[in-house]
Enzyme design. Structure first.
Site, PDB file in Angstrom:
ATOM      1  N   HIS A  42       8.000  -7.305  -3.867  1.00 46.35           N
ATOM      2  CA  HIS A  42       6.727  -7.726  -4.481  1.00 46.35           C
ATOM      3  C   HIS A  42       6.926  -9.004  -5.300  1.00 46.35           C
ATOM      4  O   HIS A  42       7.423  -8.926  -6.422  1.00 46.35           O
ATOM      5  CB  HIS A  42       6.187  -6.614  -5.383  1.00 46.35           C
ATOM      6  CG  HIS A  42       5.685  -5.438  -4.609  1.00 46.35           C
ATOM      7  ND1 HIS A  42       4.397  -5.338  -4.162  1.00 46.35           N
ATOM      8  CD2 HIS A  42       6.322  -4.330  -4.170  1.00 46.35           C
ATOM      9  CE1 HIS A  42       4.238  -4.214  -3.481  1.00 46.35           C
ATOM     10  NE2 HIS A  42       5.401  -3.587  -3.474  1.00 46.35           N
TER      11      HIS A  42
ATOM     12  N   GLY B  70       0.850  -1.194   0.000  1.00 46.64           N
ATOM     13  CA  GLY B  70       0.000   0.000   0.000  1.00 46.64           C
ATOM     14  C   GLY B  70       0.877   1.231   0.000  1.00 46.64           C
ATOM     15  O   GLY B  70       2.077   1.146   0.276  1.00 46.64           O
TER      16      GLY B  70
ATOM     17  N   GLU C  19       4.656 -10.653  -6.698  1.00 43.27           N
ATOM     18  CA  GLU C  19       3.601 -10.762  -7.715  1.00 43.27           C
ATOM     19  C   GLU C  19       3.971 -10.134  -9.047  1.00 43.27           C
ATOM     20  O   GLU C  19       3.327 -10.377 -10.054  1.00 43.27           O
ATOM     21  CB  GLU C  19       2.291 -10.166  -7.172  1.00 43.27           C
ATOM     22  CG  GLU C  19       2.267  -8.649  -6.942  1.00 43.27           C
ATOM     23  CD  GLU C  19       2.863  -8.214  -5.595  1.00 43.27           C
ATOM     24  OE1 GLU C  19       3.600  -9.003  -4.979  1.00 43.27           O
ATOM     25  OE2 GLU C  19       2.603  -7.061  -5.179  1.00 43.27           O
TER      26      GLU C  19
ATOM     27  N   CYS D  74       5.344  -6.135   1.554  1.00 44.96           N
ATOM     28  CA  CYS D  74       5.684  -4.706   1.570  1.00 44.96           C
ATOM     29  C   CYS D  74       4.997  -3.999   2.744  1.00 44.96           C
ATOM     30  O   CYS D  74       5.353  -4.251   3.896  1.00 44.96           O
ATOM     31  CB  CYS D  74       5.332  -4.096   0.207  1.00 44.96           C
ATOM     32  SG  CYS D  74       6.034  -2.478  -0.026  1.00 44.96           S
ATOM     33  N   TYR D  75       3.982  -3.169   2.489  1.00 42.77           N
ATOM     34  CA  TYR D  75       3.295  -2.502   3.606  1.00 42.77           C
ATOM     35  C   TYR D  75       2.703  -3.539   4.565  1.00 42.77           C
ATOM     36  O   TYR D  75       2.740  -3.370   5.789  1.00 42.77           O
ATOM     37  CB  TYR D  75       2.176  -1.596   3.047  1.00 42.77           C
ATOM     38  CG  TYR D  75       1.368  -0.914   4.131  1.00 42.77           C
ATOM     39  CD1 TYR D  75       1.863   0.207   4.787  1.00 42.77           C
ATOM     40  CD2 TYR D  75       0.113  -1.408   4.517  1.00 42.77           C
ATOM     41  CE1 TYR D  75       1.130   0.829   5.791  1.00 42.77           C
ATOM     42  CE2 TYR D  75      -0.621  -0.791   5.519  1.00 42.77           C
ATOM     43  CZ  TYR D  75      -0.105   0.329   6.151  1.00 42.77           C
ATOM     44  OH  TYR D  75      -0.829   0.933   7.152  1.00 42.77           O
TER      45      TYR D  75
ATOM     46  N   LYS E 236      -8.940  -9.000 -17.962  1.00 41.43           N
ATOM     47  CA  LYS E 236      -9.478  -9.241 -19.304  1.00 41.43           C
ATOM     48  C   LYS E 236      -9.190 -10.653 -19.815  1.00 41.43           C
ATOM     49  O   LYS E 236     -10.060 -11.303 -20.384  1.00 41.43           O
ATOM     50  CB  LYS E 236      -8.871  -8.214 -20.251  1.00 41.43           C
ATOM     51  CG  LYS E 236      -9.469  -8.182 -21.609  1.00 41.43           C
ATOM     52  CD  LYS E 236     -10.816  -7.542 -21.543  1.00 41.43           C
ATOM     53  CE  LYS E 236     -11.130  -6.669 -22.690  1.00 41.43           C
ATOM     54  NZ  LYS E 236     -12.147  -5.674 -22.366  1.00 41.43           N
TER      55      LYS E 236
ATOM     56  N   ASP F 276     -16.445  -7.824 -22.640  1.00 46.71           N
ATOM     57  CA  ASP F 276     -16.870  -7.868 -21.235  1.00 46.71           C
ATOM     58  C   ASP F 276     -18.390  -7.952 -21.111  1.00 46.71           C
ATOM     59  O   ASP F 276     -18.919  -8.782 -20.372  1.00 46.71           O
ATOM     60  CB  ASP F 276     -16.368  -6.632 -20.480  1.00 46.71           C
ATOM     61  CG  ASP F 276     -14.875  -6.435 -20.646  1.00 46.71           C
ATOM     62  OD1 ASP F 276     -14.203  -7.421 -20.961  1.00 46.71           O
ATOM     63  OD2 ASP F 276     -14.399  -5.307 -20.472  1.00 46.71           O
TER      64      ASP F 276
END
Ligand code: XMP
Length: 510
Positions: A166, A50, A168, A79-80, A366, A224
């Site tokens: 991170h 964050g 990810e 992280c945060y 997506k 979508d």
């Protein structure tokens, strides 16, 4: 169903964590720090990164249930999230003046199953100003960076893990290994979830939620809204009516083709609404992009409400909102992510809207939406269509929207896409389109002075629209597009190609 809960502290990357977990066939759900723990078999918890410092008054707090689950459910702080765990357990987090951003080399201290399969040093992706400088009792440092900053720590007994980097993002080497270690070694997950399950679950939920009430769907012809409509149709059949609004801002001939093609391909019930004058009257003289988006969002809802009462008071409105719309409209559950623009179906809705929203794809990227489309048996040419924004050509007609500019834009856009289609380039790009600028420039046509509009061509490659790069289209094709446009759309005096990536640009111009 077993799942991993991700607590969102407002990082732009939170959904990437959710996605990496799902790529391991483990279901993940994102919640806000204030919410209670959702039901289900929770195998692990991840506290996201964050933008704040744990010392800020407004900073996201540790969830109230944290102390109850501590020791029984594994928790990973990223992280945060890492700093928050340390701060909460009376360790020290400080602003040392030594920030780390981007690629950072990290060294492991010794054996921990958390880093199984990783070498002793590797590159990680960092983004932090504050650092953990003292660990709470029971914690062990498991890694540090070149500059000696603690980059990983754990308390194995309490199953608490923290990392400053991170895992990810793709720039972190072994990020995928680290996430799958946490899921399978620490949390004992079984890799049994799939998008097939997600679709099945959503269909069941929608059926229960709606009962036998009437539902309308804001159908745009994009991937979508098509997938959202088919999903809802599977749940409630013909109690769903799809409303296709011709707001005069569609691509060339789409108001004629879309209802026919989609009715045939998807077996859905349609109502075509001609509302061009309504939209154009409201938009006359408006040049501010955010105001345009708000007007269009509001107008859409008024049209939907009118249609809803005509078909017998529909209580629900289906929208094909996906996660990138949510993030960039700052509509994440914390509301802490920075606002980029009001995607019309998130930030642009009027507050007094009467219908309840059904947004079955709100948590998906997506490419996941496309996979759901394939699972539902939607034909390839629809699933792999390029995305088209809800506000349509309005966000590609800079400055005031006028009939003249929109007609020029439709023609130029059609030609550019035809040139790419003929050369099999259209399907390679994420999106390819034209934009009309509100400036004119001087040229020379047949020995006479001309003073025409400028059209910008934009084509980008992307995976999930969060980042994008301009397509390296061969010069010959750009040349062909430019010549065909200036030869057949006489109002256009100049054609340029946009070579801006995202960031710093966005994909659309407004
Ligand atoms: P930007 O321009 O923000 O766009 O980089 C990211 C992706 O989202 C599409 N887009 C929208 N889609 N409603 C939508 O349904 C909107 O208001 C909207 N604005 C942008 C855009 O075409 C791109 O694919």
């Amino acid at each position: 169903m077993e799942k991993i809960i991700i607590v969102d502290y407002g990082s732009q990357y939170t959904r990437l964590i959710a996605r990496r977990v799902r790529e391991n066939h483990v279901f993940s759900e994102v919640v806000s720090p204030q919410s209670t723990l959702p039901p289900g078999e929770i195998k692990g918890i991840i506290l996201s990164g964050g933008p704040e410092s744990v010392y800020e008054e407004s900073a996201g707090k540790i969830p109230v249930w944290f102390d109850q689950i501590k020791g029984s459910i594994p928790v990973l702080g990223v992280c945060y999230g890492f700093q928050l765990i340390i701060h909460h357990l009376k360790g020290v987090v400080e602003h040392t003046g030594k920030s780390e951003y981007g690629r950072t080399n990290m060294h492991l201290n010794g054996k921990t199953t958390f880093f199984n399969g990783c070498p002793s040093s590797f590159i990680t992706w960092m983004s932090h100003g504050d650092s953990v400088t003292r660990l709470p009792h029971g914690f062990e440092k498991t890694a540090q960076t070149d500059s000696g900053i603690i980059s990983a720590a754990e308390n194995e007994q309490l199953s608490l893990y923290g990392i400053q980097f991170h895992p990810e993002v793709k720039h972190t080497e072994y990020g995928e290994t680290i996430i799958s270690n946490f899921l399978f070694e620490q949390c004992g997950c079984k890799a049994s979830w799939s998008l097939e399950d997600f679709a099945e679950q959503k269909i069941k939920e929608i059926r229960e939620y709606v009962g036998n009430k009437q539902v309308i769907s804001g159908f745009s012809g994009g991937v979508d809204s098509s997938v959202a409509s088919v999903l809802v149709h599977k749940a409630i059949g013909d109690n769903l009516t799809n409303i296709f609004v011709d707001h005069g801002l569609l691509r060339k001939d789409e108001e004629i083709e879309v209802p026919v093609v989609f009715k045939r391909a998807l077996g859905l019930k349609f109502r075509l609404v001609h509302a061009k004058d309504e939209f154009f009257n409201e938009l006359a003289g408006v040049i501010d992009p955010e105001q345009k988006r708000k007007i269009i969002g509001e107008k859409f809802i008024r049209v939907f409400e009118r249609e809803a009462s005509e078909i017998g008071n529909a209580d629900f409105l289906v929208q094909g909102t996906i996660y990138s719309d949510v993030i960039e409209s700052a509509g994440t559950k914390t509301g802490k992510t920075a606002k980029i623009k009001s995607h019309h179906n998130v930030g642009g809705l009027p507050e007094d809207m009467k219908m309840s929203l059904i947004e079955p794809l709100r948590d998906l990227f997506k490419d996941e939406v496309r996979k759901i489309g394939e699972i539902l048996g939607i034909p390839d040419h629809i699933v792999h269509r390029q995305p088209f924004p809800g506000p349509g050509l309005a966000v590609r007609c800079l400055g005031e929207i006028t009939d003249e500019k929109i007609n020029i834009l439709k023609e130029a856009d059609y030609i550019f896409r035809e040139v790419l289609r003929e050369a099999q380039w259209l399907e390679k790009a994420w999106q390819s389109f034209a934009v009309i600028l509100p400036v004119r420039s001087v040229g020379v046509v047949g020995d006479r002075r001309s003073y025409g509009y400028t059209v910008a061509l934009r084509s980008v490659d992307s995976v999930e629209a969060m980042t994008a790069d301009w397509s390296r289209i061969p010069h010959e094709l750009l040349d062909e597009a430019s010549r065909r446009i200036t030869n057949s759309v006489k109002e256009v005096g100049r054609v340029v190609y946009d070579i801006t990536s995202k960031p710093p640009g966005t994909i659309e111009w407004e």
